[in-house]
Design a protein around this motif. Structure first.
Motif: not given
Length: 193
Positions: A20-28, A55-63
């Motif tokens: 669920d941390e995709w916003p932080a993953a996207k930011e960094i 959606r891209f960032w959510q999938e990338r983070t979950a993966g």
């Protein structure tokens, strides 16, 4: 076991990301692509990454989140929750094509997307070494790989020096940089103890 960092700053938490941390993953990731040496360190650009959907960032983070066995993103988090560093480990199976081409001789980890914010680099904090130690621990004990490798641009002297000091050794293998004619990426490997 990987080498212990010198005088690490205990305030930084080193851990795997959560899905669920995709916003932080996207930011960094976007911050890393704006770094002055991004053109030497990453095979992506800020211009490409900033157009990607949530959606891209959510999938990338979950993966690459906690509990995933094929890849793992490990971050350094400062008090207050801001991520100040990140590294990802991809698992490459023996006999399969590796992320940089060629067929893998052994099951191995492949470190990618190494980034530490400029204001946190060096200064005896040990953030990069702690990220690498956590990545190797995950690779040995969760992914159960035989070695961990990475590639570094031939002109990225600071990164090469850190990798060497940490214990990664050059293999003599190099591959072309897809986005820069004539440039090479050099392979470094850390064998499982």
């Amino acid at each position: 076991m990987s080498p212990a960092p010198e005088s690490p700053d205990p305030e930084y938490v080193i851990r795997s990301i959560r899905a669920d941390e995709w916003p932080a993953a996207k930011e960094i990731r976007l911050a890393s692509l704006q770094d002055p040496v991004a053109h030497l360190a990453f095979l992506d650009t800020y211009q490409n990454a900033v157009t990607r959907t949530d959606r891209f960032w959510q999938e990338r983070t979950a993966g690459a989140a906690e509990g995933v066995r094929e890849r793992q993103q490990i971050i350094a988090e400062e008090p207050g929750g801001r991520w100040v560093g990140s590294v990802s480990v991809l698992v490459e199976e023996a006999g399969a094509e590796g992320a940089m081409g060629g067929v893998n001789d052994v099951r191995q980890g492949h470190l990618v997307a190494v980034y530490v914010r400029p204001e946190v680099r060096g200064r005896g904090r040990g953030v990069t070494a702690r990220l690498f130690s956590a990545a190797l621990e995950w690779a040995w004990h969760v992914a159960e790989v035989e070695q961990v490798r990475l590639f570094v641009h031939e002109r990225n002297g600071r990164a090469k020096a850190f990798y060497w000091k940490f214990g990664f050794l050059p293999t003599g293998v190099s591959v072309p940089v897809p986005v820069e004619a004539g440039a090479r990426e050099l392979e470094f490997v850390f064998k499982r103890p």
